[in-house]
Design a protein around this motif. Sequence first.
Motif, PDB file in Angstrom:
ATOM      1  N   LEU A  15      -9.250  -4.138 -10.954  1.00 11.36           N
ATOM      2  CA  LEU A  15     -10.224  -4.639  -9.988  1.00 11.36           C
ATOM      3  C   LEU A  15      -9.861  -6.060  -9.548  1.00 11.36           C
ATOM      4  O   LEU A  15      -9.943  -6.394  -8.366  1.00 11.36           O
ATOM      5  CB  LEU A  15     -11.635  -4.612 -10.587  1.00 11.36           C
ATOM      6  N   GLY A  16      -9.418  -6.897 -10.473  1.00 11.99           N
ATOM      7  CA  GLY A  16      -9.007  -8.263 -10.139  1.00 11.99           C
ATOM      8  C   GLY A  16      -7.861  -8.288  -9.142  1.00 11.99           C
ATOM      9  O   GLY A  16      -7.860  -9.077  -8.195  1.00 11.99           O
ATOM     10  N   LYS A  17      -6.879  -7.420  -9.328  1.00 12.83           N
ATOM     11  CA  LYS A  17      -5.741  -7.347  -8.407  1.00 12.83           C
ATOM     12  C   LYS A  17      -6.174  -6.840  -7.040  1.00 12.83           C
ATOM     13  O   LYS A  17      -5.722  -7.337  -6.007  1.00 12.83           O
ATOM     14  CB  LYS A  17      -4.653  -6.450  -8.992  1.00 12.83           C
ATOM     15  N   VAL A  22      -7.819  -8.058  -1.211  1.00 17.02           N
ATOM     16  CA  VAL A  22      -8.857  -8.200  -0.177  1.00 17.02           C
ATOM     17  C   VAL A  22      -9.010  -9.667   0.216  1.00 17.02           C
ATOM     18  O   VAL A  22      -9.134  -9.999   1.401  1.00 17.02           O
ATOM     19  CB  VAL A  22     -10.204  -7.610  -0.661  1.00 17.02           C
ATOM     20  N   ALA A  23      -8.980 -10.572  -0.758  1.00 15.57           N
ATOM     21  CA  ALA A  23      -9.092 -12.005  -0.476  1.00 15.57           C
ATOM     22  C   ALA A  23      -7.941 -12.469   0.414  1.00 15.57           C
ATOM     23  O   ALA A  23      -8.142 -13.273   1.333  1.00 15.57           O
ATOM     24  CB  ALA A  23      -9.120 -12.806  -1.774  1.00 15.57           C
ATOM     25  N   ASN A  24      -6.733 -11.971   0.174  1.00 19.90           N
ATOM     26  CA  ASN A  24      -5.583 -12.309   1.012  1.00 19.90           C
ATOM     27  C   ASN A  24      -5.799 -11.811   2.436  1.00 19.90           C
ATOM     28  O   ASN A  24      -5.494 -12.516   3.400  1.00 19.90           O
ATOM     29  CB  ASN A  24      -4.309 -11.716   0.417  1.00 19.90           C
ATOM     30  N   ALA A  41      -5.418   2.723  -6.515  1.00 21.98           N
ATOM     31  CA  ALA A  41      -5.472   2.774  -7.973  1.00 21.98           C
ATOM     32  C   ALA A  41      -4.972   4.134  -8.449  1.00 21.98           C
ATOM     33  O   ALA A  41      -5.088   5.134  -7.748  1.00 21.98           O
ATOM     34  CB  ALA A  41      -6.901   2.557  -8.462  1.00 21.98           C
ATOM     35  N   THR A  42      -4.399   4.151  -9.626  1.00 26.29           N
ATOM     36  CA  THR A  42      -3.978   5.410 -10.249  1.00 26.29           C
ATOM     37  C   THR A  42      -4.536   5.465 -11.665  1.00 26.29           C
ATOM     38  O   THR A  42      -4.837   4.435 -12.269  1.00 26.29           O
ATOM     39  CB  THR A  42      -2.439   5.511 -10.332  1.00 26.29           C
ATOM     40  N   LEU A  64      -2.971  -0.431 -11.019  1.00 22.23           N
ATOM     41  CA  LEU A  64      -2.761  -0.627  -9.601  1.00 22.23           C
ATOM     42  C   LEU A  64      -1.619   0.276  -9.166  1.00 22.23           C
ATOM     43  O   LEU A  64      -0.509   0.188  -9.699  1.00 22.23           O
ATOM     44  CB  LEU A  64      -2.418  -2.091  -9.318  1.00 22.23           C
ATOM     45  N   GLY A  65      -1.897   1.178  -8.220  1.00 22.21           N
ATOM     46  CA  GLY A  65      -0.880   2.121  -7.773  1.00 22.21           C
ATOM     47  C   GLY A  65       0.164   1.454  -6.902  1.00 22.21           C
ATOM     48  O   GLY A  65       1.319   1.352  -7.253  1.00 22.21           O
ATOM     49  N   GLU A  66      -0.257   0.953  -5.753  1.00 18.60           N
ATOM     50  CA  GLU A  66       0.654   0.254  -4.856  1.00 18.60           C
ATOM     51  C   GLU A  66      -0.140  -0.605  -3.891  1.00 18.60           C
ATOM     52  O   GLU A  66      -1.321  -0.363  -3.666  1.00 18.60           O
ATOM     53  CB  GLU A  66       1.532   1.227  -4.075  1.00 18.60           C
ATOM     54  N   ILE A  67       0.523  -1.603  -3.354  1.00 17.35           N
ATOM     55  CA  ILE A  67      -0.042  -2.397  -2.275  1.00 17.35           C
ATOM     56  C   ILE A  67       0.883  -2.178  -1.084  1.00 17.35           C
ATOM     57  O   ILE A  67       2.076  -2.455  -1.157  1.00 17.35           O
ATOM     58  CB  ILE A  67      -0.115  -3.901  -2.634  1.00 17.35           C
TER      59      ILE A  67
END
Length: 160
Positions: A15-17, A22-24, A41-42, A64-67
């Motif tokens: 969730l932090g990542k 989102v903040a970026n 997410a995975t 975290l799955g991917e960005i």
Amino acid sequence: MIQGISPAISAVKNLGKRIGNVANNVANVATAGFKKSRSTATSLPGYGVSTASGTASVGMGSALGEISRVFQSGAFETGGPPTRMAIGGKGFFVLNDAEGRAYYSREGNFGFNSTGHLVNSQGFAVQGWEVDAGTGSRMGAIGKISVRKIKSSPEETTQM
């Protein structure tokens, strides 16, 4: 006990990542040419445990799955100088630095430099083709876009 805490810790980290992503996106909402990112997410693989009623699967949480970048067109804005451009759909502007290295950008805030070349804010030259006025087809090789400066001597008006 540890098996119950591990999924919760991984969920908080994940969730932090995702909040950081989102903040970026929010921080750069007014940046010309910025492309937002989407995170996924995975689930982490679980493991089997033996219980009185048989075997059960215990999850290990999420990761975290991917960005990934979202390359959809943004809103088009009218006004400003005639050298401000936008790309509708897929594609990039091709820019060359002073050494001739190619860069690709979706930001279209351009202007002319002192030599008449169309450049971005960093001075990289926008690349393009000459176009046949009659057919609209490309001519020659890709190169710097420039405006030829016409120099003529002023002449006094003799008739009106």
